[in-house]
Design an enzyme around this catalytic site. Sequence first.
Site, PDB file in Angstrom:
ATOM      1  N   ALA A  72      48.019  26.957   9.978  1.00 44.30           N
ATOM      2  CA  ALA A  72      49.224  27.721  10.758  1.00 44.30           C
ATOM      3  C   ALA A  72      48.503  28.019  12.071  1.00 44.30           C
ATOM      4  CB  ALA A  72      49.608  28.817  10.113  1.00 44.30           C
ATOM      5  N   ILE A  73      48.252  26.985  12.775  1.00 40.50           N
ATOM      6  CA  ILE A  73      47.855  27.037  14.249  1.00 40.50           C
ATOM      7  C   ILE A  73      48.794  27.446  15.105  1.00 40.50           C
ATOM      8  CG2 ILE A  73      46.580  25.942  16.208  1.00 40.50           C
ATOM      9  CD1 ILE A  73      44.583  26.132  13.838  1.00 40.50           C
ATOM     10  N   CYS A 132      56.347  19.993  13.109  1.00 46.87           N
ATOM     11  CA  CYS A 132      55.516  20.922  12.815  1.00 46.87           C
ATOM     12  C   CYS A 132      55.996  21.955  11.817  1.00 46.87           C
ATOM     13  CB  CYS A 132      54.836  21.779  14.296  1.00 46.87           C
ATOM     14  SG  CYS A 132      53.575  23.019  13.840  1.00 46.87           S
ATOM     15  N   GLY A 245      47.842  10.960   6.283  1.00 45.26           N
ATOM     16  CA  GLY A 245      47.838  11.926   5.398  1.00 45.26           C
ATOM     17  C   GLY A 245      46.818  11.686   4.294  1.00 45.26           C
ATOM     18  N   GLY A 267      43.001  12.571  10.540  1.00 41.71           N
ATOM     19  CA  GLY A 267      43.075  13.815  10.795  1.00 41.71           C
ATOM     20  C   GLY A 267      42.028  14.661  10.257  1.00 41.71           C
TER      21      GLY A 267
END
Length: 305
Positions: A72-73, A132, A245, A267
């Site tokens: 949760a940047i 996001c 993903g 990622g």
Amino acid sequence: MNEPNLSVQIGSLKLKNPILLASGTVGYGDEISEFIDLNKIGAIVTKSISLKPRAGNPPQRVTETPSGMLNAIGLANIGLERFIEEKIPMLEKLGATVICNIAASSFEEYATCVRELNSFKVIKAFEINVSCPNVKDGGLLFGNDIKAVRKITAMLRPLTNKTLIVKLSPNTTTIADFAQAVKDEGGDAVSAINTLVGTAFDIYTRKPKIKNVTGGLSGPAIKPIALAKVLEISRSVDIPIIGLGGISKWEDAVEFMIAGASAVQIGTANFINPKVSLEILDGIKRFCKTEGIENISQLTATYDL
Ligand SMILES: Cc1cc2nc3c(=O)[nH]c(=O)nc-3n(C[C@H](O)[C@H](O)[C@H](O)COP(=O)(O)O)c2cc1C
């Protein structure tokens, strides 16, 4: 057999190979360039840039989960001005192919960012983050609203001749409808998927392990979901898909291409092994040779259902 042709075309953008680095997992490219030659990969997608700098959410912002992680940047980034001053010259020097990812909390903010960045030659495409899950403004508010995705795509299309990619949220019921909206409004491609909303608790304090309570789940845990979303789009919408993903090895990348992806992004796996993208590239090259595939693009959407 001759060396396979690994180049792929996404809109007007020709990439030397289909292996891209995913937004938010390699910053602006400076740190990862100590481990890999950015020139060797298809493209780097920058951390989401917003008009003004963002501090992001307070810590704890990440936690490990089985076969993945929650983050949760909150789109912490240096903002447009510093990106232009500091990062664009660095990316030019590194010879990277750059896809600039943009996040915003208003329609106008997306447009301003594209307008300001459009003249920089090193930026070859825009990836618009409408998905996001970790910000209260923008982000999922847009990503869950098909009218908003339509409006953003329609508004940005006339502002740039560069390849326009919209990064879709998996936190919706029918992702293919969103891909269709992007296509209808002139978008060149979609990226699928962004992270899935998740949470985790400390059983002794009974507090969430991340301060924001929920975060975005990424890593191998989400791969089957991401593959299903790519397949869903591929079966009903004629638009190039950049699949991501949970890709952590070359076989995963091949699987995404079979499911309909024209290119893939790596990622979370970069955090475990910063050289993984080049290893994946070597793997798919070998696969093409052993399978007699002359052009990697022949692999896209070759599923046999
Ligand atoms: C720490 C972290 C930060 C991220 N930041 C962004 C971001 O700024 N913009 C964006 O579009 N996606 C962001 N993402 C999402 C990734 O680009 C990707 O869509 C997602 O993690 C799924 O791929 P993966 O399982 O290979 O990591 C972030 C992911 C992680 C793990």
